[in-house]
Design a protein around this motif. Structure first.
Motif, PDB file in Angstrom:
ATOM      1  N   ILE A 106     -37.263  29.082 -21.181  1.00  0.00           N
ATOM      2  CA  ILE A 106     -38.200  29.181 -20.058  1.00  0.00           C
ATOM      3  C   ILE A 106     -39.632  29.476 -20.499  1.00  0.00           C
ATOM      4  CG2 ILE A 106     -36.311  30.063 -18.611  1.00  0.00           C
ATOM      5  CD1 ILE A 106     -37.908  32.765 -18.665  1.00  0.00           C
ATOM      6  N   ARG A 107     -40.543  29.237 -19.542  1.00  0.00           N
ATOM      7  CA  ARG A 107     -41.924  29.677 -19.670  1.00  0.00           C
ATOM      8  C   ARG A 107     -42.246  30.581 -18.485  1.00  0.00           C
ATOM      9  NH1 ARG A 107     -43.178  24.107 -20.617  1.00  0.00           N
ATOM     10  NH2 ARG A 107     -43.814  23.932 -18.433  1.00  0.00           N
ATOM     11  N   LEU A 108     -43.030  31.599 -18.730  1.00  0.00           N
ATOM     12  CA  LEU A 108     -43.641  32.371 -17.656  1.00  0.00           C
ATOM     13  C   LEU A 108     -45.071  31.883 -17.543  1.00  0.00           C
ATOM     14  CD1 LEU A 108     -42.392  36.049 -18.205  1.00  0.00           C
ATOM     15  CD2 LEU A 108     -41.524  34.345 -16.602  1.00  0.00           C
ATOM     16  N   GLU A 109     -45.410  31.281 -16.395  1.00  0.00           N
ATOM     17  CA  GLU A 109     -46.732  30.709 -16.189  1.00  0.00           C
ATOM     18  C   GLU A 109     -47.465  31.527 -15.140  1.00  0.00           C
ATOM     19  OE1 GLU A 109     -45.286  26.096 -17.014  1.00  0.00           O
ATOM     20  OE2 GLU A 109     -46.005  26.677 -15.016  1.00  0.00           O
ATOM     21  N   GLN A 110     -48.635  32.024 -15.493  1.00  0.00           N
ATOM     22  CA  GLN A 110     -49.418  32.795 -14.536  1.00  0.00           C
ATOM     23  C   GLN A 110     -49.687  31.958 -13.294  1.00  0.00           C
ATOM     24  OE1 GLN A 110     -53.086  34.289 -16.109  1.00  0.00           O
ATOM     25  NE2 GLN A 110     -53.707  35.233 -14.183  1.00  0.00           N
ATOM     26  N   ALA A 111     -49.523  32.574 -12.134  1.00  0.00           N
ATOM     27  CA  ALA A 111     -49.667  31.868 -10.861  1.00  0.00           C
ATOM     28  C   ALA A 111     -51.012  31.166 -10.764  1.00  0.00           C
ATOM     29  CB  ALA A 111     -49.503  32.849  -9.706  1.00  0.00           C
ATOM     30  N   ARG A 175     -38.393  26.308 -16.055  1.00  0.00           N
ATOM     31  CA  ARG A 175     -37.501  25.798 -17.100  1.00  0.00           C
ATOM     32  C   ARG A 175     -38.230  24.730 -17.905  1.00  0.00           C
ATOM     33  NH1 ARG A 175     -32.191  24.845 -14.427  1.00  0.00           N
ATOM     34  NH2 ARG A 175     -33.216  23.032 -13.525  1.00  0.00           N
ATOM     35  N   LYS A 176     -38.211  24.846 -19.219  1.00  0.00           N
ATOM     36  CA  LYS A 176     -38.984  23.952 -20.072  1.00  0.00           C
ATOM     37  C   LYS A 176     -38.529  22.496 -19.975  1.00  0.00           C
ATOM     38  CE  LYS A 176     -39.997  27.295 -23.764  1.00  0.00           C
ATOM     39  NZ  LYS A 176     -39.804  27.557 -25.209  1.00  0.00           N
ATOM     40  N   THR A 177     -37.232  22.278 -19.889  1.00  0.00           N
ATOM     41  CA  THR A 177     -36.715  20.922 -19.994  1.00  0.00           C
ATOM     42  C   THR A 177     -37.129  20.014 -18.852  1.00  0.00           C
ATOM     43  OG1 THR A 177     -34.654  21.683 -18.958  1.00  0.00           O
ATOM     44  CG2 THR A 177     -34.717  21.584 -21.378  1.00  0.00           C
ATOM     45  N   TYR A 216     -30.840  33.330 -16.459  1.00  0.00           N
ATOM     46  CA  TYR A 216     -32.298  33.226 -16.383  1.00  0.00           C
ATOM     47  C   TYR A 216     -32.980  34.569 -16.184  1.00  0.00           C
ATOM     48  CZ  TYR A 216     -31.681  28.171 -16.160  1.00  0.00           C
ATOM     49  OH  TYR A 216     -31.363  26.870 -16.446  1.00  0.00           O
ATOM     50  N   ALA A 217     -32.342  35.486 -15.474  1.00  0.00           N
ATOM     51  CA  ALA A 217     -32.954  36.799 -15.271  1.00  0.00           C
ATOM     52  C   ALA A 217     -33.175  37.502 -16.611  1.00  0.00           C
ATOM     53  CB  ALA A 217     -32.085  37.656 -14.355  1.00  0.00           C
ATOM     54  N   VAL A 248     -28.814  45.760 -12.922  1.00  0.00           N
ATOM     55  CA  VAL A 248     -28.455  46.794 -13.900  1.00  0.00           C
ATOM     56  C   VAL A 248     -28.045  46.145 -15.222  1.00  0.00           C
ATOM     57  CG1 VAL A 248     -26.725  48.530 -14.475  1.00  0.00           C
ATOM     58  CG2 VAL A 248     -27.833  48.568 -12.227  1.00  0.00           C
ATOM     59  N   ARG A 249     -27.199  45.125 -15.137  1.00  0.00           N
ATOM     60  CA  ARG A 249     -26.741  44.443 -16.355  1.00  0.00           C
ATOM     61  C   ARG A 249     -27.889  43.741 -17.068  1.00  0.00           C
ATOM     62  NH1 ARG A 249     -21.173  41.810 -13.809  1.00  0.00           N
ATOM     63  NH2 ARG A 249     -19.890  43.703 -13.976  1.00  0.00           N
ATOM     64  N   THR A 250     -28.781  43.143 -16.295  1.00  0.00           N
ATOM     65  CA  THR A 250     -29.922  42.450 -16.892  1.00  0.00           C
ATOM     66  C   THR A 250     -30.787  43.427 -17.678  1.00  0.00           C
ATOM     67  OG1 THR A 250     -30.015  40.731 -15.183  1.00  0.00           O
ATOM     68  CG2 THR A 250     -32.053  41.192 -16.383  1.00  0.00           C
ATOM     69  N   ILE A 251     -31.131  44.550 -17.053  1.00  0.00           N
ATOM     70  CA  ILE A 251     -32.001  45.529 -17.705  1.00  0.00           C
ATOM     71  C   ILE A 251     -31.323  46.132 -18.932  1.00  0.00           C
ATOM     72  CG2 ILE A 251     -33.155  47.757 -17.412  1.00  0.00           C
ATOM     73  CD1 ILE A 251     -33.535  47.002 -14.441  1.00  0.00           C
TER      74      ILE A 251
END
Length: 277
Positions: A106-111, A175-177, A216-217, A248-251
């Motif tokens: 993934i990419r995090l893209e600033q809004a 998602r990059k793909t 994804y989280a 909880v599991r993600t963190i």
């Protein structure tokens, strides 16, 4: 004053003499701009390459910039005018790109304005699944896109941030793909307000309903934590409801250590975690 809207090529659509009557802007028409009638193409070549093929937010993120597609010129303008326009485009793309962090799939893209259509579609998905609150959205669930983006941009800068909030960067997870928008994440650069210190934490996030249980989280949070390390935020504090097992599991998967349990404003028990990056 007219709102500024830009294209992935660095052109300011709202400065064009044909906006908005002949053309509503590159993003609104998805690259099918009015002048294609003179070239015989189905879609702008730059838009197609950037958005459809390379799945980038804008050309400033492409290592090939400027490519041969930027050699085309406007026949109604002089060589000097065309060169000046190109220089302005490249300056915008190189010097004012939204923040982008990448890790894994993934990419995090600033809004940004470029996210408008996909963001509105994703918001409706949350609502259609009965979810009126979108965590980590910086109130996108309560505001229309224009008002929300202005607010997010103000809160990104120390000079204009709201007095009751902290400097923050709001991201869309992509998602990059295939460029699919997967969710949202809000990163507060500090915990300078009483609410954030007591309850909020540095990061809030949400994965859209149809993309959950795919990991994804975790990827979103891992990407944000790597970004926190780059900009000097450590330890990173996060909070979630104690009965939100998925969160909880993600963190905890991302290294979260439980440091406190306490009631939230609504009386429900919440967990407070710390992650050193």
């Amino acid at each position: 004053m007219r709102e500024q809207r830009s294209s992935c090529c660095g052109t300011i659509c709202t400065e064009c003499e044909y906006y908005p009557n002949e053309c509503a802007g590159c993003q609104a028409v998805q690259g099918k701009v009015f002048w294609l009638g003179f070239t015989g193409e189905d879609v702008c070549g730059i838009y197609d390459c950037c958005i459809h093929q390379k799945k980038l937010l804008h050309c400033g993120l492409c290592k090939a910039l400027p490519c041969k597609r930027y050699e085309l010129s406007e026949p109604t303008k002089s060589e000097a005018e065309n060169q000046a326009n190109l220089e302005r485009q490249l300056f915008r793309l190189h010097n004012t790109p939204p923040l982008v962090w990448e890790e894994g799939e993934i990419r995090l893209e600033q809004a940004a304005e470029l996210h408008r259509a996909a963001a509105e579609e994703m918001k409706q998905e949350f609502f259609q699944h009965g979810e009126a609150t979108i965590n980590g959205s910086a109130l996108f669930d309560q505001l229309d896109f224009d008002e929300w983006l202005k607010r997010a941009n103000r809160n990104h800068h120390p000079e204009t941030v709201q007095t009751d909030w902290a400097v923050a960067t709001t991201f869309f997870a992509v998602r990059k793909t295939d460029g699919k928008m997967l969710g949202m994440l809000d990163l507060r650069h500090s915990l300078d307000t009483p609410f954030l210190k007591e309850y909020g934490g540095h990061i809030g996030y949400a994965v859209r309903p149809t993309q959950r249980r795919k990991g994804y989280a975790v990827q979103m949070l891992q990407t944000a934590l790597a970004g926190c390390a780059r900009i000097g935020i450590s330890p990173v504090v996060l909070g979630c409801y104690a009965d939100n097992i998925a969160s909880v599991r993600t963190i905890e998967t991302c290294g979260g250590v439980l440091v406190e349990e306490k009631p939230y404003l609504d009386g429900k028990l919440m967990h407070c975690y710390s992650i050193r990056v």
